[in-house]
Design a protein around this motif. Structure first.
Motif, PDB file in Angstrom:
ATOM      1  N   SER A 220      48.128  35.947  42.681  1.00 59.45           N
ATOM      2  CA  SER A 220      47.152  36.793  43.362  1.00 59.45           C
ATOM      3  C   SER A 220      47.480  36.880  44.847  1.00 59.45           C
ATOM      4  CB  SER A 220      45.739  36.231  43.182  1.00 59.45           C
ATOM      5  OG  SER A 220      44.834  36.864  44.069  1.00 59.45           O
ATOM      6  N   GLU A 221      47.392  38.088  45.401  1.00 54.53           N
ATOM      7  CA  GLU A 221      47.684  38.248  46.826  1.00 54.53           C
ATOM      8  C   GLU A 221      46.631  37.569  47.703  1.00 54.53           C
ATOM      9  OE1 GLU A 221      47.764  42.327  47.979  1.00 54.53           O
ATOM     10  OE2 GLU A 221      45.589  42.568  47.877  1.00 54.53           O
ATOM     11  N   THR A 243      39.245  34.365  43.884  1.00 58.06           N
ATOM     12  CA  THR A 243      40.075  35.371  43.242  1.00 58.06           C
ATOM     13  C   THR A 243      39.717  35.465  41.766  1.00 58.06           C
ATOM     14  OG1 THR A 243      42.344  35.886  42.527  1.00 58.06           O
ATOM     15  CG2 THR A 243      41.869  33.593  43.010  1.00 58.06           C
ATOM     16  N   LYS A 272      47.216  42.685  43.331  1.00 58.51           N
ATOM     17  CA  LYS A 272      45.900  42.977  43.898  1.00 58.51           C
ATOM     18  C   LYS A 272      44.806  42.632  42.883  1.00 58.51           C
ATOM     19  CE  LYS A 272      47.604  46.750  46.826  1.00 58.51           C
ATOM     20  NZ  LYS A 272      47.407  45.983  48.087  1.00 58.51           N
ATOM     21  N   GLU A 273      43.610  42.386  43.406  1.00 66.70           N
ATOM     22  CA  GLU A 273      42.491  42.034  42.536  1.00 66.70           C
ATOM     23  C   GLU A 273      42.138  43.171  41.572  1.00 66.70           C
ATOM     24  OE1 GLU A 273      40.514  38.775  42.758  1.00 66.70           O
ATOM     25  OE2 GLU A 273      42.633  38.564  43.314  1.00 66.70           O
ATOM     26  N   ASP A 274      42.220  44.405  42.036  1.00 71.50           N
ATOM     27  CA  ASP A 274      41.921  45.534  41.142  1.00 71.50           C
ATOM     28  C   ASP A 274      42.911  45.598  39.985  1.00 71.50           C
ATOM     29  OD1 ASP A 274      39.686  46.323  42.479  1.00 71.50           O
ATOM     30  OD2 ASP A 274      40.562  48.101  43.410  1.00 71.50           O
TER      31      ASP A 274
END
Length: 395
Positions: A220-221, A243, A272-274
């Motif tokens: 995760s970023e 996250t 990205k989370e999306d």
């Protein structure tokens, strides 16, 4: 020297990181086979969509719901017989503790598990049901680790770091041995990354038996702990941020994990989370898999178009786990739908002109009947907070 540091863990020494050898992983596979079955590989229904042959390695089907059973079983089986009776203490975000507890119960080894205070109660209850003593201590996993090591020292228990102990890492590498046997034509393996233990062990096997196969880590970023370690050339501590990939929500790469992973990983991808939310949604809708955020990382990288070089290739995505809280799963799916433009939430403001007061009141009453509690009027005398009782609808 590291040994002077308070709360020192000799199995995770920054001055003397331990190498997990290919032979260690082979031995681990033979050791754990009576306890951990071969997990299936399942072709994706979305291979045509992404123009690559996607195959999922389903660690989520194990009794604990995650890949950590492999490391747990190997570490427990290597505990000397005379030390098993006293038992062990561990610190976890959930999956490591469940895996340890499940196999320790089978081996009659007592376990005390510590958790930071944000771990969902559903996970704690499942682990407690296995006979483990559950303690909630600390606000961050790093704090919980320190407290668990202190308890081990005080009470003469064994402490096993679920993210960095060499026996844990050797067990995790057995996934790669199975992948190469099940998918001999694999071109790339996409591995979720937290502290780096899994990708390091998987990479050790892949680069030994099939050097041309790519090993990509996915993180995760929001919590790029391994990426920062690669930049610095050593593990560094970063701030903790929530996250979707909550099982990878760690603030520092493992000493042994980083040592083993840095030379066998071909690329580290930040998602990205999306993309994570969309991946969880796609795995539910298209594959009928319930997967936690960490397990969705590989598909998130594909959804985010981070691996165009893998078009037409055979790609194995390691689905590390399926332990996701039901309410959290629902929120992730809503976010995934929103990210794809399929879920829209909006409010409308409408300005109307009535013939007279009675006509406007008639409109208000009709809206109140049709959309009870959902309409708000800004202008007087229709604003409910200041409306004269003589105007209140008589329904």
């Amino acid at each position: 020297m590291s040994k002077r540091i308070d709360n020192y863990d000799p199995m995770s020494d920054p001055d003397n990181p331990q190498t997990v050898k290919f032979e260690d992983i082979q031995a681990a596979l033979s050791r754990i086979r009576p306890y951990v079955p071969v997990t299936p590989v399942i072709p994706s229904h979305q291979s045509k969509t992404f123009t690559m042959n996607i195959i999922y390695k389903m660690e989520s089907v194990l009794p604990s719901g995650c890949h950590k059973e492999r490391g747990a079983a190997n570490a427990l089986l290597k505990i000397p017989r005379d030390k098993k009776k006293a038992g062990l203490v561990i610190a976890s975000l959930g999956n490591h503790a469940y895996s340890m507890s499940y196999h320790a119960a089978r081996m009659n080894i007592p376990v005390t598990a510590m958790f930071p205070d944000f771990v969902p109660i559903q996970k704690l209850q499942k682990i407690h049901a296995l006979g483990t003593k559950v303690l909630v201590r600390g606000t961050h996993i790093a704090d919980t680790h320190k407290l668990a090591r202190a308890m081990a020292k005080e009470k003469g228990l064994i402490f096993i770091n679920g993210r960095d102990h060499p026996d844990i890492l050797a067990g995790l590498g057995t996934i790669a041995l199975e992948i190469l046997e099940q998918v001999p034509n694999v071109d790339a393996v996409l591995v979720p990354v937290g502290t780096g233990g899994l990708v390091g062990s998987v990479g050790t096997v892949i680069k030994r038996l099939k050097p041309n196969c790519l090993v990509y880590g996915v993180q995760s970023e929001l919590m790029p702990v391994f990426a920062k370690a690669l930049e610095a050339g050593e593990p560094v501590t970063i701030p903790e941020v929530n996250t979707i990939a909550d099982c990878l929500q760690v603030t520092r790469a493992g000493v042994n994990a980083f040592h083993n992973a840095k030379s066998v990983i071909d690329k580290l991808l930040l998602v990205k989370e999306d993309w994570l939310a969309r991946a969880i949604l796609a795995l539910v809708e298209q594959e009928r898999f319930v997967v936690e955020g960490a397990g969705a990382c590989p598909l998130a990288a594909i959804i985010g178009h981070l691996v165009p070089e893998l078009k037409t290739k055979t790609v194995v995505c390691i689905v590390t786990g399926g332990n996701i809280d039901c309410s959290f799963l629902a929120r992730c799916m809503d976010r995934g739908l929103a990210a794809e433009g399929r879920l829209i939430k909006f409010r409308m403001r409408v300005v109307c002109e009535g013939r007279n007061l009675e006509h406007s009141l008639e409109l208000k009453r009709a809206l109140d009947r049709a959309y009870a509690g959902l309409t708000t009027f800004d202008t007087e005398p229709f604003n409910d907070k200041s409306m004269c009782p003589c105007y209140v609808a008589k329904i």
